[in-house]
Design a protein around this motif. Structure first.
Motif, mmCIF file in Angstrom:
data_model
loop_
_atom_site.group_PDB
_atom_site.id
_atom_site.type_symbol
_atom_site.label_atom_id
_atom_site.label_comp_id
_atom_site.label_asym_id
_atom_site.label_seq_id
_atom_site.Cartn_x
_atom_site.Cartn_y
_atom_site.Cartn_z
ATOM 1 N N TYR A 284 -6.470 -1.559 5.632
ATOM 2 C CA TYR A 284 -6.261 -2.222 4.428
ATOM 3 C C TYR A 284 -7.172 -3.193 4.322
ATOM 4 N N SER A 326 -9.910 3.256 6.776
ATOM 5 C CA SER A 326 -9.714 2.427 5.766
ATOM 6 C C SER A 326 -9.786 3.598 4.623
ATOM 7 N N ALA A 329 -6.503 4.818 4.402
ATOM 8 C CA ALA A 329 -5.617 3.826 3.797
ATOM 9 C C ALA A 329 -5.889 3.663 2.244
ATOM 10 N N LEU A 333 -3.282 4.497 -1.143
ATOM 11 C CA LEU A 333 -3.190 3.454 -2.408
ATOM 12 C C LEU A 333 -3.486 3.931 -3.744
ATOM 13 N N LEU A 412 0.979 -0.711 5.208
ATOM 14 C CA LEU A 412 -0.620 -1.235 5.689
ATOM 15 C C LEU A 412 -0.463 -2.522 5.828
ATOM 16 N N ASP A 414 -2.136 -6.236 6.534
ATOM 17 C CA ASP A 414 -3.066 -7.086 6.037
ATOM 18 C C ASP A 414 -3.559 -8.262 6.926
#
Length: 762
Positions: A284, A326, A329, A333, A412, A414
């Motif tokens: 993320y 990523s 991810a 999203l 996810l 952070d």
């Protein structure tokens, strides 16, 4: 071109033999070594940066038999041929984003990159000549340019109004230069490198440390630009500057730039730092998916160049392979249509169909595990990169290896170590819930702790506003962020979360918000019928603790999965709480009477309230307040717990907005005054449909009769849900000690409930 090099080599060898016969042994050795070195340089493998010499051979061998690659190649060829026919224009820069000179230079960089690739693949010198001629025009122009005349940016470029766009240009043009490198004479290369590329890289970096010497998506573009031209030129100084930042540079660490960020106090800068800091171990990116999408191109394209030319760095393995993680991810999203969720400063409609995600998908497939799910995304994108990674994807599709990319519920984390909150996405059938409990998100972050948005089949049910900006539309603030982004879009009241005393989280201060993050209570998606995310926020309002638990529940008594939302508030003093629901569509029905004012007035005077018109008001008259709306042929119902002291508002965005910069969209808001500890509980149902063709409404009424809080302690909160048939379900969430293995025992209305895990539902 190959014939030219062969003739040079033959002539050089002939000359070498002649000299050797004419000189003594010592002189022969010196001259021979010099000629061999020059010949070695002449044979240096170009292209080598992204498209490689070996890749060119393999692509040429496959042409005509790889449909998606062939289709992309034909499309690019038509585009570039049309540009060549128009002629070259490199105007003196004068405009902001969206203006002619800005758009022209942006178009030039992309066309040069594509023309360079066409030269390599098609072996047609007209494309190399086009790139060469344009580069020579830029060389003549650049050495005459002062800083860009537009002064708004904290770091002005020369071709563009900000260094960011100058960096975009050099990232693309470095690829074009690599593709025609051997087409140019040494004198031409020296001219370009001395008068254009090296000064260009220096301006982006050494001359603009406030832009370059940061951890930010802007700086990532700068790092990639300097590093990629350094790789093509084999300039180790530029490569090191790209990877590690500018060494021995003294900066004013307290100087704030107008993008909302600060120069680094700890010296973290360069490409590797920009991988370390913004990405969590799950991939993320702290600025959110909109800016992750934007940053992925320089991240991945520079990484590919480093992989090809500096394999010892093992760049795709750096930080446990986070660059490739990523991409997975980022794809998760996105909604059912591929549009990225507009977290933080995010423009709605940005999707994985953008060219940056074509790059991301192709590179991820080629350098990653060759996930067949990525091939299905590439098929939807219907184009590939014209390079080695695009060839790999094209061959995978040709060989029928594609499989669906399945998006499931995912949490996810952070922060660089995954310890600064996160984003949970709950998915059940067509319903998607995006629950944000992340860190501030750098300068692009919003003050929206524990906010959420809700989707059905890619359509918004409850929306996040996104950003206030008309990107690259010159008439709207030069295509840049509008003042309403700060006065509205970033403010807490603009989001589906709680606002206390009409003041935004952290008082809307970046310096404060960036120090804090929410904390996960628990996330569970093991049960297909009940998926839950729960998180706590203790810093948004000093003295107040917010605990929000959100679940998507699939119940056989309901047509579709529904959302249960529990916001528990504990404070050390009495406050006023505002809780909005930004629904999209047409109001159908309420179970309360409301009054519509004769004139519209703002809800407040600051912190975003000044942008909300009051369209109707009411007092809650029952313990359960309901309203239903219709949007794009589907019905939705909100049921929320209220008491007779609660005030209800219908609001609409657009007050104090004389330039019409904001969308005129509606919300329903619940206001609770003089409350110290309180709880907001609601459900959102998706149900039924309406057809304008048959003019028939199906299942247009809510299936929920009543919500009731039957237990609310420090440790547990229990909600009883009764449907219109009288059937009941009990949901109990663990407010503390919510591990998957924890054992719980509570008594509610003289009945005992025991379970293991974070929640109970039956």
């Amino acid at each position: 071109m190959t014939n030219k090099i062969d003739l040079i080599l033959k002539y050089s060898l002939f000359l070498l033999v002649f000299i050797m016969l004419s000189c003594n042994n010592k002189e022969t050795t010196v001259i021979k070594n010099k000629i061999l070195k020059d010949n070695s340089n002449a044979k240096e493998a170009h292209p080598k940066l992204i498209l490689t010499a070996q890749g060119v051979k393999e692509i040429r061998a496959q042409l005509g038999s790889i449909p998606i690659f062939d289709k992309t190649l034909q499309s690019v060829k038509e585009e570039v041929d049309a540009e060549i026919a128009l002629g070259i224009d490199t105007p003196i820069p004068v405009d902001y984003s969206g203006g002619y000179t800005h758009v022209r230079h942006k178009s030039n960089m992309m066309v040069m990159q594509k023309a360079g690739v066409l030269y390599q693949i098609l072996d047609d010198e007209k494309y190399a000549k086009y790139v060469k001629d344009m580069l020579m025009q830029y060389e003549a122009l650049y050495k005459t340019l002062p800083l860009h005349p537009k002064t708004r940016s904290y770091a002005r470029g020369k071709l563009f109004w900000q260094c960011l766009n100058d960096s975009n240009w050099l990232v693309y043009v470095s690829q074009a230069y690599d593709c025609i490198y051997n087409y140019l004479t040494k004198e031409e290369r020296d001219t370009l490198e001395s008068n254009l590329f090296k000064p260009f890289a220096d301006h982006i970096s050494v001359d603009s440390p406030q832009f370059y010497q940061r951890v930010h998506n802007h700086s990532t573009w700068g790092n990639a630009a300097v590093g990629m031209i350094g790789l093509v030129m084999d300039d180790q100084e530029l490569i090191d500057r790209a990877l590690y930042g500018i060494k021995d540079l003294k900066l004013d660490a307290n100087k704030k730039d107008d993008d909302g960020g600060f120069l680094n106090k700890d010296g973290k800068a360069g490409f590797l730092a920009n991988i370390e800091e913004p990405f969590s171990p799950d991939g993320y990116y702290n600025e959110g998916p909109y800016y992750q999408r934007y940053a992925m191109y320089p991240f991945l394209i520079f990484a590919e160049g480093l992989h090809n030319l500096k394999p010892e760095l093992k760049i795709f393995e750096y930080k446990d392979g986070v660059l490739l993680k990523s991409i997975n991810a980022l794809l998760n999203l996105s909604d059912a249509d591929g549009d990225f969720f507009p977290l933080n400063d995010g423009q709605k409609g940005m999707s994985y169909y953008t060219s940056a995600l074509v790059t991301a998908v192709d590179i991820s497939y080629h350098f990653g595990t060759q996930d067949p799910g990525l091939l299905s995304i590439a098929q939807k994108q219907d184009r590939v990169l014209l390079d080695d990674s695009g060839l790999a994807v094209a061959l995978g599709i040709k060989n029928n290896q594609a499989k669906p990319f399945t998006k499931k519920s995912i949490n996810l984390s952070d922060g660089p170590n995954g310890t600064q909150g996160g984003v949970a996405i709950l998915r059940n059938e067509a319903i998607e819930l995006v629950f944000k409990y992340a860190a501030q998100g750098s300068s692009h972050g919003h003050y929206d702790k524990l906010s959420y948005s809700l989707y059905e089949n890619g359509e918004e049910i409850l929306q996040d506003y996104g950003l206030s900006r008309f990107v690259n539309i010159e008439q709207k603030g030069g295509g840049n962020y509008l003042k309403e982004n700060k006065t509205w879009a970033k403010q807490t009241i603009a989001h589906n979360t709680v606002t206390q005393n009409e003041t935004s989280h952290f008082d809307a201060k970046y310096e404060v918000g960036s120090q804090h993050h929410s904390v996960l209570n628990y996330f569970t998606s093991d049960n297909d019928n009940v998926q839950v995310a729960s998180a706590k926020e203790t810093n948004a309002y000093p003295g107040t603790e917010l605990l929000r638990t959100m679940a998507i529940i699939k119940d056989q008594d309901f047509e579709k999965p529904y959302v249960l939302d529990i916001m528990k508030i504990i404070s050390d003093k009495a406050n006023k709480y505002d809780f909005p629901y930004y629904f999209l569509g047409q109001l159908i029905q309420t179970n309360f009477d409301y009054k519509v004012p004769a004139t519209l007035n703002p809800l407040g005077s600051k912190n975003g309230y000044q942008h909300l018109y009051i369209e109707a008001t009411a007092n809650a008259t029952s313990e359960n307040t309901q309203l239903s709306w219709l949007n794009k042929g589907k019905f939705y119902t909100l049921t929320t717990l209220t008491d007779t002291n609660d005030q209800l508002y219908f609001t609409r965005i657009g007050a104090n907005d004389p330039d019409f910069n904001l969308r005129r969209e509606a919300a329903f808001m619940l206001r609770r005054k003089n409350a110290k500890n309180t709880i907001f509980v609601s459900t959102i149902e998706a149900h039924g449909s309406y057809s304008p063709v048959t003019e028939s409404a199906i299942n247009s009424n809510s299936n929920i009769k009543q919500l009731e809080v039957v237990l609310n302690t420090d440790a547990y909160t229990a909600i009883l849900i009764t449907n219109i048939k009288g059937n009941t379900k009990l949901f109990i969430t663990s407010n503390k000690n919510a591990s998957k293995t924890g054992k719980h025992n509570v008594t509610i209305n003289d009945k005992n409930y025991e379970w293991s895990g974070s929640y109970y539902f039956k």
